[in-house]
Scaffold this motif. Structure first.
Motif, PDB file in Angstrom:
ATOM      1  N   GLN A 201       3.505   3.987   3.600  1.00  0.00           N
ATOM      2  CA  GLN A 201       4.139   2.861   2.818  1.00  0.00           C
ATOM      3  C   GLN A 201       4.250   1.611   3.552  1.00  0.00           C
ATOM      4  O   GLN A 201       4.834   1.580   4.364  1.00  0.00           O
ATOM      5  CB  GLN A 201       5.386   3.120   2.133  1.00  0.00           C
ATOM      6  CG  GLN A 201       5.444   4.143   1.316  1.00  0.00           C
ATOM      7  CD  GLN A 201       6.918   4.725   0.818  1.00  0.00           C
ATOM      8  OE1 GLN A 201       7.737   4.110   1.207  1.00  0.00           O
ATOM      9  NE2 GLN A 201       6.987   5.352  -0.436  1.00  0.00           N
TER      10      GLN A 201
ATOM     11  N   ASN B  39       4.024  10.113  -0.074  1.00  0.00           N
ATOM     12  CA  ASN B  39       4.974   8.806   0.269  1.00  0.00           C
ATOM     13  C   ASN B  39       5.203   8.697   1.762  1.00  0.00           C
ATOM     14  O   ASN B  39       6.086   8.299   2.458  1.00  0.00           O
ATOM     15  CB  ASN B  39       6.272   9.112  -0.177  1.00  0.00           C
ATOM     16  CG  ASN B  39       6.444   9.023  -1.829  1.00  0.00           C
ATOM     17  OD1 ASN B  39       5.619   8.255  -2.206  1.00  0.00           O
ATOM     18  ND2 ASN B  39       7.180   9.601  -2.309  1.00  0.00           N
TER      19      ASN B  39
ATOM     20  N   GLU C 222       0.927  -1.308  -0.033  1.00  0.00           N
ATOM     21  CA  GLU C 222      -0.024   0.217   0.078  1.00  0.00           C
ATOM     22  C   GLU C 222       0.984   1.200   0.025  1.00  0.00           C
ATOM     23  O   GLU C 222       1.779   1.293   0.691  1.00  0.00           O
ATOM     24  CB  GLU C 222      -0.770  -0.138   1.190  1.00  0.00           C
ATOM     25  CG  GLU C 222      -1.950   1.205   1.275  1.00  0.00           C
ATOM     26  CD  GLU C 222      -2.656   0.989   2.623  1.00  0.00           C
ATOM     27  OE1 GLU C 222      -2.560   1.607   3.383  1.00  0.00           O
ATOM     28  OE2 GLU C 222      -3.880   0.160   2.322  1.00  0.00           O
ATOM     29  N   ASP C 223       0.567   2.145  -1.006  1.00  0.00           N
ATOM     30  CA  ASP C 223       1.388   3.330  -0.956  1.00  0.00           C
ATOM     31  C   ASP C 223       0.715   4.602  -1.095  1.00  0.00           C
ATOM     32  O   ASP C 223      -0.575   4.605  -1.953  1.00  0.00           O
ATOM     33  CB  ASP C 223       2.335   3.210  -2.286  1.00  0.00           C
ATOM     34  CG  ASP C 223       3.399   4.289  -2.299  1.00  0.00           C
ATOM     35  OD1 ASP C 223       3.585   4.955  -1.410  1.00  0.00           O
ATOM     36  OD2 ASP C 223       4.223   4.105  -3.609  1.00  0.00           O
ATOM     37  N   ASN C 224       1.227   5.697  -0.771  1.00  0.00           N
ATOM     38  CA  ASN C 224       0.486   7.007  -0.847  1.00  0.00           C
ATOM     39  C   ASN C 224       1.259   7.723  -1.795  1.00  0.00           C
ATOM     40  O   ASN C 224       2.422   8.122  -1.517  1.00  0.00           O
ATOM     41  CB  ASN C 224       0.244   7.600   0.286  1.00  0.00           C
ATOM     42  CG  ASN C 224      -0.450   9.089   0.003  1.00  0.00           C
ATOM     43  OD1 ASN C 224      -0.501   9.684  -0.720  1.00  0.00           O
ATOM     44  ND2 ASN C 224      -0.840   9.884   1.316  1.00  0.00           N
ATOM     45  N   TYR C 225       1.054   7.906  -3.077  1.00  0.00           N
ATOM     46  CA  TYR C 225       1.606   8.412  -4.239  1.00  0.00           C
ATOM     47  C   TYR C 225       1.841  10.084  -4.134  1.00  0.00           C
ATOM     48  O   TYR C 225       3.011  10.588  -4.509  1.00  0.00           O
ATOM     49  CB  TYR C 225       1.174   8.221  -5.625  1.00  0.00           C
ATOM     50  CG  TYR C 225       1.545   6.653  -6.032  1.00  0.00           C
ATOM     51  CD1 TYR C 225       2.628   6.104  -6.080  1.00  0.00           C
ATOM     52  CD2 TYR C 225       0.148   5.992  -5.746  1.00  0.00           C
ATOM     53  CE1 TYR C 225       2.914   4.952  -6.731  1.00  0.00           C
ATOM     54  CE2 TYR C 225       0.573   4.458  -6.167  1.00  0.00           C
ATOM     55  CZ  TYR C 225       1.723   3.988  -6.630  1.00  0.00           C
ATOM     56  OH  TYR C 225       2.097   2.656  -6.819  1.00  0.00           O
TER      57      TYR C 225
END
Length: 49
Positions: A39, A36, A30-33
């Motif tokens: 993660q 960041n 899972e990542d917040n683009y």
């Protein structure tokens, strides 16, 4: 603040030190683009010996 979380789930082979450790591993990432800040990753392995 914008938040765009993307979850990726994939299945494959897990290698440790260039040797096959498990042929059926599951990876969830899972990542917040945008920032960041978040993660997270998980590896699920069945039948550990």
């Amino acid at each position: 603040m914008r938040v765009y979380l993307e979850k990726v789930r994939t299945y494959g082979k897990l290698y440790l030190n260039d040797k096959l450790f498990n042929a059926h591993a599951e990876l969830e990432f899972e990542d917040n683009y945008y920032t960041n800040l978040k993660q997270n990753g998980k590896i699920k392995i069945d039948n550990l010996t």
